[in-house]
Write a protein that holds these residues in place. Structure first.
Motif, PDB file in Angstrom:
ATOM      1  N   LEU A  73      31.593-165.874   4.701  1.00 40.09           N
ATOM      2  CA  LEU A  73      32.545-164.687   4.528  1.00 40.09           C
ATOM      3  C   LEU A  73      31.562-163.457   4.806  1.00 40.09           C
ATOM      4  CD1 LEU A  73      34.879-163.042   3.418  1.00 40.09           C
ATOM      5  CD2 LEU A  73      34.153-163.166   1.106  1.00 40.09           C
ATOM      6  N   GLY A  74      30.419-163.251   4.516  1.00 40.11           N
ATOM      7  CA  GLY A  74      29.662-162.303   5.032  1.00 40.11           C
ATOM      8  C   GLY A  74      29.363-162.144   6.139  1.00 40.11           C
ATOM      9  N   GLU A  75      29.068-163.188   6.818  1.00 40.50           N
ATOM     10  CA  GLU A  75      28.862-163.119   8.450  1.00 40.50           C
ATOM     11  C   GLU A  75      30.304-162.669   8.998  1.00 40.50           C
ATOM     12  OE1 GLU A  75      27.856-167.088   9.145  1.00 40.50           O
ATOM     13  OE2 GLU A  75      25.841-167.018   8.020  1.00 40.50           O
ATOM     14  N   SER A  76      31.436-163.152   8.641  1.00 39.50           N
ATOM     15  CA  SER A  76      32.580-162.909   9.116  1.00 39.50           C
ATOM     16  C   SER A  76      32.892-161.339   9.020  1.00 39.50           C
ATOM     17  CB  SER A  76      33.751-163.473   8.525  1.00 39.50           C
ATOM     18  OG  SER A  76      33.826-164.835   9.007  1.00 39.50           O
ATOM     19  N   ALA A  77      32.689-160.816   8.058  1.00 38.72           N
ATOM     20  CA  ALA A  77      32.734-159.352   7.724  1.00 38.72           C
ATOM     21  C   ALA A  77      31.834-158.493   8.393  1.00 38.72           C
ATOM     22  CB  ALA A  77      32.695-159.007   6.172  1.00 38.72           C
ATOM     23  N   VAL A  98      36.522-154.429   8.426  1.00 35.26           N
ATOM     24  CA  VAL A  98      35.734-155.351   7.544  1.00 35.26           C
ATOM     25  C   VAL A  98      36.761-155.923   6.357  1.00 35.26           C
ATOM     26  CG1 VAL A  98      34.243-155.328   5.521  1.00 35.26           C
ATOM     27  CG2 VAL A  98      33.556-154.380   7.452  1.00 35.26           C
ATOM     28  N   CYS A  99      37.612-155.266   6.203  1.00 28.91           N
ATOM     29  CA  CYS A  99      38.667-155.743   5.148  1.00 28.91           C
ATOM     30  C   CYS A  99      39.707-156.644   5.792  1.00 28.91           C
ATOM     31  CB  CYS A  99      39.694-154.441   4.624  1.00 28.91           C
ATOM     32  SG  CYS A  99      38.984-153.410   3.487  1.00 28.91           S
ATOM     33  N   GLU A 100      40.270-156.620   6.939  1.00 28.75           N
ATOM     34  CA  GLU A 100      40.758-157.511   7.723  1.00 28.75           C
ATOM     35  C   GLU A 100      40.001-158.734   7.973  1.00 28.75           C
ATOM     36  OE1 GLU A 100      44.022-154.595   9.944  1.00 28.75           O
ATOM     37  OE2 GLU A 100      42.299-155.025  10.991  1.00 28.75           O
ATOM     38  N   ALA A 101      38.885-158.680   8.110  1.00 25.38           N
ATOM     39  CA  ALA A 101      38.000-159.677   8.440  1.00 25.38           C
ATOM     40  C   ALA A 101      37.842-160.663   7.047  1.00 25.38           C
ATOM     41  CB  ALA A 101      36.621-159.457   8.932  1.00 25.38           C
ATOM     42  N   VAL A 102      37.880-159.975   5.728  1.00 30.30           N
ATOM     43  CA  VAL A 102      37.692-160.732   4.585  1.00 30.30           C
ATOM     44  C   VAL A 102      39.178-161.406   4.561  1.00 30.30           C
ATOM     45  CG1 VAL A 102      37.681-160.371   2.175  1.00 30.30           C
ATOM     46  CG2 VAL A 102      36.298-159.324   3.502  1.00 30.30           C
ATOM     47  N   ALA A 106      39.619-165.526   4.235  1.00 27.87           N
ATOM     48  CA  ALA A 106      40.489-166.257   3.196  1.00 27.87           C
ATOM     49  C   ALA A 106      41.589-167.164   3.735  1.00 27.87           C
ATOM     50  CB  ALA A 106      40.815-165.179   2.300  1.00 27.87           C
ATOM     51  N   LEU A 107      42.365-166.651   4.430  1.00 24.88           N
ATOM     52  CA  LEU A 107      43.313-167.284   4.989  1.00 24.88           C
ATOM     53  C   LEU A 107      42.962-168.786   5.670  1.00 24.88           C
ATOM     54  CD1 LEU A 107      46.005-164.442   6.077  1.00 24.88           C
ATOM     55  CD2 LEU A 107      45.964-165.723   4.198  1.00 24.88           C
ATOM     56  N   ASP A 108      41.774-168.511   6.459  1.00 28.01           N
ATOM     57  CA  ASP A 108      41.241-169.699   7.270  1.00 28.01           C
ATOM     58  C   ASP A 108      40.540-170.596   6.409  1.00 28.01           C
ATOM     59  OD1 ASP A 108      42.459-168.831   9.738  1.00 28.01           O
ATOM     60  OD2 ASP A 108      40.619-167.674  10.220  1.00 28.01           O
ATOM     61  N   HIS A 109      40.119-170.229   5.242  1.00 24.29           N
ATOM     62  CA  HIS A 109      39.349-170.955   4.265  1.00 24.29           C
ATOM     63  C   HIS A 109      39.720-170.666   2.893  1.00 24.29           C
ATOM     64  CE1 HIS A 109      36.807-169.948   7.664  1.00 24.29           C
ATOM     65  NE2 HIS A 109      36.020-171.022   7.635  1.00 24.29           N
ATOM     66  N   PRO A 110      41.157-171.291   2.766  1.00 17.69           N
ATOM     67  CA  PRO A 110      41.719-170.891   1.392  1.00 17.69           C
ATOM     68  C   PRO A 110      41.076-171.687   0.024  1.00 17.69           C
ATOM     69  CG  PRO A 110      42.948-172.284   2.668  1.00 17.69           C
ATOM     70  CD  PRO A 110      42.043-171.924   3.491  1.00 17.69           C
ATOM     71  N   HIS A 111      40.370-172.960   0.367  1.00 11.17           N
ATOM     72  CA  HIS A 111      39.749-173.527  -0.746  1.00 11.17           C
ATOM     73  C   HIS A 111      38.605-173.104  -0.891  1.00 11.17           C
ATOM     74  CE1 HIS A 111      43.267-176.252  -0.531  1.00 11.17           C
ATOM     75  NE2 HIS A 111      43.117-176.537   0.725  1.00 11.17           N
ATOM     76  N   ALA A 133      24.284-163.540  -1.432  1.00 10.24           N
ATOM     77  CA  ALA A 133      25.380-163.938  -0.694  1.00 10.24           C
ATOM     78  C   ALA A 133      26.519-163.263  -0.815  1.00 10.24           C
ATOM     79  CB  ALA A 133      25.264-165.510  -0.593  1.00 10.24           C
ATOM     80  N   ALA A 134      26.529-163.198  -2.144  1.00  4.81           N
ATOM     81  CA  ALA A 134      27.979-162.661  -2.741  1.00  4.81           C
ATOM     82  C   ALA A 134      27.931-161.205  -2.799  1.00  4.81           C
ATOM     83  CB  ALA A 134      28.099-162.996  -4.503  1.00  4.81           C
ATOM     84  N   ALA A 135      26.752-160.634  -2.395  1.00  2.80           N
ATOM     85  CA  ALA A 135      26.665-159.122  -2.237  1.00  2.80           C
ATOM     86  C   ALA A 135      26.960-158.703  -1.058  1.00  2.80           C
ATOM     87  CB  ALA A 135      25.443-158.808  -2.857  1.00  2.80           C
ATOM     88  N   ARG A 136      27.011-159.728   0.085  1.00  2.00           N
ATOM     89  CA  ARG A 136      27.092-159.172   1.314  1.00  2.00           C
ATOM     90  C   ARG A 136      28.191-158.108   1.700  1.00  2.00           C
ATOM     91  NH1 ARG A 136      24.914-164.263   5.074  1.00  2.00           N
ATOM     92  NH2 ARG A 136      25.520-162.766   6.863  1.00  2.00           N
ATOM     93  N   VAL A 137      29.448-158.477   1.445  1.00  3.82           N
ATOM     94  CA  VAL A 137      30.739-157.602   1.564  1.00  3.82           C
ATOM     95  C   VAL A 137      30.683-156.515   1.087  1.00  3.82           C
ATOM     96  CG1 VAL A 137      33.047-157.488   1.574  1.00  3.82           C
ATOM     97  CG2 VAL A 137      31.895-159.771   2.282  1.00  3.82           C
ATOM     98  N   GLY A 138      30.036-156.316  -0.209  1.00  4.99           N
ATOM     99  CA  GLY A 138      30.136-155.191  -1.129  1.00  4.99           C
ATOM    100  C   GLY A 138      29.105-154.438  -0.678  1.00  4.99           C
TER     101      GLY A 138
END
Length: 234
Positions: A73-77, A98-102, A106-111, A133-138
Protein backbone atom coordinates in the motif's frame (compact mmCIF):
# COMPACT_ATOMS: atom_id res chain seq x y z
CA UNK A 1 29.04 -16.31 -1.01
CA UNK A 2 29.46 -19.92 -2.15
CA UNK A 3 27.33 -21.36 -4.93
CA UNK A 4 25.68 -23.78 -2.49
CA UNK A 5 24.94 -21.02 0.02
CA UNK A 6 23.49 -18.83 -2.73
CA UNK A 7 21.26 -21.67 -3.92
CA UNK A 8 20.02 -22.28 -0.37
CA UNK A 9 19.26 -18.57 0.03
CA UNK A 10 17.33 -18.49 -3.24
CA UNK A 11 15.43 -21.63 -2.28
CA UNK A 12 14.48 -20.10 1.07
CA UNK A 13 13.21 -16.95 -0.67
CA UNK A 14 11.15 -19.04 -3.08
CA UNK A 15 9.64 -21.22 -0.34
CA UNK A 16 8.87 -18.17 1.82
CA UNK A 17 7.10 -16.56 -1.13
CA UNK A 18 5.12 -19.73 -1.77
CA UNK A 19 4.05 -19.91 1.87
CA UNK A 20 2.89 -16.30 1.80
CA UNK A 21 1.03 -16.80 -1.48
CA UNK A 22 -0.83 -19.80 -0.09
CA UNK A 23 -1.58 -17.91 3.12
CA UNK A 24 -3.05 -15.04 1.09
CA UNK A 25 -5.20 -17.53 -0.79
CA UNK A 26 -6.47 -18.82 2.54
CA UNK A 27 -7.14 -15.26 3.72
CA UNK A 28 -9.34 -14.74 0.68
CA UNK A 29 -11.16 -18.03 1.15
CA UNK A 30 -11.41 -18.32 4.93
CA UNK A 31 -10.43 -15.01 6.52
CA UNK A 32 -7.50 -14.19 8.77
CA UNK A 33 -9.03 -15.73 11.89
CA UNK A 34 -8.95 -19.20 10.27
CA UNK A 35 -5.42 -19.01 8.89
CA UNK A 36 -3.64 -22.26 9.76
CA UNK A 37 0.00 -23.18 9.35
CA UNK A 38 -0.95 -26.84 9.07
CA UNK A 39 -3.38 -26.06 6.27
CA UNK A 40 -0.76 -23.98 4.45
CA UNK A 41 1.77 -26.78 4.79
CA UNK A 42 -0.74 -29.36 3.56
CA UNK A 43 -1.60 -27.33 0.44
CA UNK A 44 2.10 -26.88 -0.35
CA UNK A 45 2.89 -30.55 0.19
CA UNK A 46 5.13 -29.76 3.16
CA UNK A 47 5.25 -31.32 6.59
CA UNK A 48 4.35 -28.87 9.34
CA UNK A 49 7.76 -29.13 10.97
CA UNK A 50 9.38 -27.89 7.74
CA UNK A 51 7.08 -24.88 7.54
CA UNK A 52 7.83 -23.95 11.15
CA UNK A 53 11.45 -23.33 10.12
CA UNK A 54 10.15 -20.41 8.04
CA UNK A 55 7.40 -19.17 10.33
CA UNK A 56 7.49 -20.52 13.92
CA UNK A 57 3.85 -19.62 14.55
CA UNK A 58 0.66 -18.43 12.90
CA UNK A 59 1.28 -15.00 14.41
CA UNK A 60 4.69 -14.78 12.76
CA UNK A 61 3.10 -15.54 9.40
CA UNK A 62 0.33 -13.01 10.02
CA UNK A 63 2.90 -10.38 10.92
CA UNK A 64 4.80 -11.01 7.70
CA UNK A 65 1.60 -10.74 5.66
CA UNK A 66 0.62 -7.53 7.45
CA UNK A 67 3.99 -5.92 6.82
CA UNK A 68 3.85 -6.96 3.16
CA UNK A 69 0.36 -5.45 2.82
CA UNK A 70 1.33 -2.17 4.45
CA UNK A 71 4.47 -1.97 2.32
CA UNK A 72 2.54 -2.68 -0.87
CA UNK A 73 0.00 0.00 0.00
CA UNK A 74 2.78 2.42 0.91
CA UNK A 75 4.63 1.78 -2.33
CA UNK A 76 1.47 2.46 -4.35
CA UNK A 77 0.83 5.71 -2.51
CA UNK A 78 4.45 6.83 -2.80
CA UNK A 79 4.50 6.04 -6.53
CA UNK A 80 1.36 8.13 -7.05
CA UNK A 81 2.92 10.96 -5.07
CA UNK A 82 6.09 10.86 -7.14
CA UNK A 83 4.03 10.92 -10.32
CA UNK A 84 2.09 13.95 -9.16
CA UNK A 85 5.28 15.77 -8.19
CA UNK A 86 6.90 14.92 -11.52
CA UNK A 87 3.86 16.47 -13.20
CA UNK A 88 4.47 19.65 -11.17
CA UNK A 89 1.25 19.22 -9.20
CA UNK A 90 0.93 21.22 -6.01
CA UNK A 91 0.35 19.83 -2.51
CA UNK A 92 -3.45 19.78 -2.89
CA UNK A 93 -3.25 17.71 -6.06
CA UNK A 94 -0.54 15.48 -4.58
CA UNK A 95 -2.85 14.76 -1.64
CA UNK A 96 -5.65 13.71 -4.01
CA UNK A 97 -3.27 11.47 -5.96
CA UNK A 98 -2.20 9.68 -2.77
CA UNK A 99 -5.79 9.22 -1.55
CA UNK A 100 -6.88 7.83 -4.91
CA UNK A 101 -3.92 5.44 -4.91
CA UNK A 102 -4.99 4.14 -1.49
CA UNK A 103 -8.48 3.50 -2.82
CA UNK A 104 -7.22 1.76 -5.97
CA UNK A 105 -4.91 -0.47 -3.96
CA UNK A 106 -7.72 -1.45 -1.62
CA UNK A 107 -10.05 -2.32 -4.49
CA UNK A 108 -7.29 -4.39 -6.10
CA UNK A 109 -6.32 -6.10 -2.81
CA UNK A 110 -9.55 -6.38 -0.80
CA UNK A 111 -8.47 -9.28 1.40
CA UNK A 112 -5.13 -7.69 2.26
CA UNK A 113 -6.92 -4.42 3.02
CA UNK A 114 -9.28 -6.33 5.30
CA UNK A 115 -6.27 -7.87 7.03
CA UNK A 116 -4.79 -4.48 7.95
CA UNK A 117 -7.93 -2.33 8.30
CA UNK A 118 -10.73 -4.81 8.89
CA UNK A 119 -11.79 -6.65 12.02
CA UNK A 120 -8.99 -7.53 14.45
CA UNK A 121 -7.82 -11.14 14.34
CA UNK A 122 -8.84 -12.87 17.60
CA UNK A 123 -5.83 -13.64 19.76
CA UNK A 124 -3.41 -11.63 17.64
CA UNK A 125 -1.75 -8.33 18.55
CA UNK A 126 0.39 -6.70 15.89
CA UNK A 127 3.96 -6.20 17.17
CA UNK A 128 5.92 -2.96 16.94
CA UNK A 129 7.80 -4.30 13.92
CA UNK A 130 4.69 -3.54 11.82
CA UNK A 131 4.70 0.18 12.71
CA UNK A 132 7.20 1.51 10.12
CA UNK A 133 5.29 -0.09 7.25
CA UNK A 134 1.93 0.97 8.67
CA UNK A 135 3.11 4.58 8.94
CA UNK A 136 4.12 5.03 5.31
CA UNK A 137 0.90 6.57 4.01
CA UNK A 138 0.40 8.73 7.10
CA UNK A 139 3.95 10.05 6.89
CA UNK A 140 3.43 10.77 3.21
CA UNK A 141 0.33 12.88 3.95
CA UNK A 142 2.22 14.69 6.71
CA UNK A 143 5.05 15.38 4.27
CA UNK A 144 2.68 16.82 1.67
CA UNK A 145 1.14 19.08 4.29
CA UNK A 146 4.58 20.09 5.55
CA UNK A 147 5.65 21.06 2.03
CA UNK A 148 2.56 23.25 1.74
CA UNK A 149 3.19 24.84 5.15
CA UNK A 150 6.77 25.73 4.26
CA UNK A 151 5.90 26.60 0.66
CA UNK A 152 2.65 28.07 -0.67
CA UNK A 153 1.12 28.05 2.80
CA UNK A 154 -1.92 26.57 4.51
CA UNK A 155 -5.39 27.87 5.28
CA UNK A 156 -5.01 27.04 8.95
CA UNK A 157 -8.08 25.18 10.31
CA UNK A 158 -9.83 26.24 13.49
CA UNK A 159 -9.29 24.45 16.80
CA UNK A 160 -11.52 24.50 19.90
CA UNK A 161 -9.68 25.89 22.92
CA UNK A 162 -10.43 22.77 24.94
CA UNK A 163 -8.70 20.57 22.36
CA UNK A 164 -5.47 22.60 22.20
CA UNK A 165 -3.56 20.68 24.91
CA UNK A 166 -4.23 17.38 23.10
CA UNK A 167 -3.45 19.00 19.75
CA UNK A 168 -0.13 20.25 21.05
CA UNK A 169 0.70 16.79 22.39
CA UNK A 170 -0.08 15.18 19.04
CA UNK A 171 1.93 17.80 17.19
CA UNK A 172 4.93 17.21 19.46
CA UNK A 173 4.76 13.48 18.74
CA UNK A 174 3.94 13.51 15.03
CA UNK A 175 5.07 16.76 13.41
CA UNK A 176 6.57 19.39 15.72
CA UNK A 177 7.12 21.81 12.83
CA UNK A 178 3.40 21.95 11.97
CA UNK A 179 0.75 24.00 13.80
CA UNK A 180 -1.19 21.89 16.33
CA UNK A 181 -4.52 22.61 14.60
CA UNK A 182 -3.11 21.25 11.34
CA UNK A 183 -1.84 18.07 12.99
CA UNK A 184 -5.24 17.51 14.60
CA UNK A 185 -6.90 17.86 11.20
CA UNK A 186 -4.34 15.48 9.69
CA UNK A 187 -5.11 12.76 12.23
CA UNK A 188 -8.84 13.16 11.54
CA UNK A 189 -8.28 13.10 7.76
CA UNK A 190 -6.13 9.97 8.03
CA UNK A 191 -8.93 8.17 9.88
CA UNK A 192 -11.61 9.43 7.51
CA UNK A 193 -9.63 8.33 4.44
CA UNK A 194 -9.59 4.72 5.59
CA UNK A 195 -13.19 4.99 6.70
CA UNK A 196 -14.23 6.06 3.20
CA UNK A 197 -12.28 3.23 1.62
CA UNK A 198 -13.61 0.70 4.10
CA UNK A 199 -17.22 1.77 3.60
CA UNK A 200 -16.87 1.22 -0.15
CA UNK A 201 -14.93 -2.01 0.11
CA UNK A 202 -17.11 -3.64 2.76
CA UNK A 203 -20.46 -2.71 1.20
CA UNK A 204 -21.72 0.12 3.40
CA UNK A 205 -22.15 2.34 0.32
CA UNK A 206 -24.41 -0.18 -1.42
CA UNK A 207 -27.65 1.55 -2.49
CA UNK A 208 -26.25 4.80 -1.17
CA UNK A 209 -23.42 5.94 -3.46
CA UNK A 210 -23.54 5.04 -7.14
CA UNK A 211 -20.70 7.04 -8.74
CA UNK A 212 -18.14 6.07 -6.14
CA UNK A 213 -15.07 7.32 -7.99
CA UNK A 214 -16.39 10.87 -8.23
CA UNK A 215 -17.76 10.71 -4.70
CA UNK A 216 -14.39 9.59 -3.36
CA UNK A 217 -12.50 12.33 -5.17
CA UNK A 218 -14.88 14.95 -3.78
CA UNK A 219 -14.43 13.53 -0.27
CA UNK A 220 -10.63 13.48 -0.67
CA UNK A 221 -10.74 17.12 -1.74
CA UNK A 222 -12.73 17.96 1.36
CA UNK A 223 -10.15 16.17 3.51
CA UNK A 224 -7.38 18.17 1.83
CA UNK A 225 -9.20 21.44 2.50
CA UNK A 226 -9.78 20.32 6.07
CA UNK A 227 -6.04 20.21 6.77
CA UNK A 228 -5.60 23.60 5.10
CA UNK A 229 -4.43 22.63 1.62
CA UNK A 230 -5.50 25.00 -1.14
CA UNK A 231 -6.07 23.91 -4.78
CA UNK A 232 -3.51 25.17 -7.22
CA UNK A 233 -4.36 27.13 -10.37
CA UNK A 234 -6.20 25.14 -13.01
Amino acid sequence: MSTAHGARARARIEVTAAIKDEARRQLAAEGAARLSLRAVARELGMVSSALYRYFPSRDDLLTALIIDAYDSLGESAESAHEGARDAAAGPFEQWIAVCEAVRRWALDHPHEYALIYGSPVPGYTAPDVTVPAAARVGLLLIGITRDAHHGPGLARPSLPAGLRPEAERMAADLAPDLPPEVVTALVAAWAQLYGLVGFELFGQFNRVVEDREKFFRHAAEQLARGVGLVPGPV
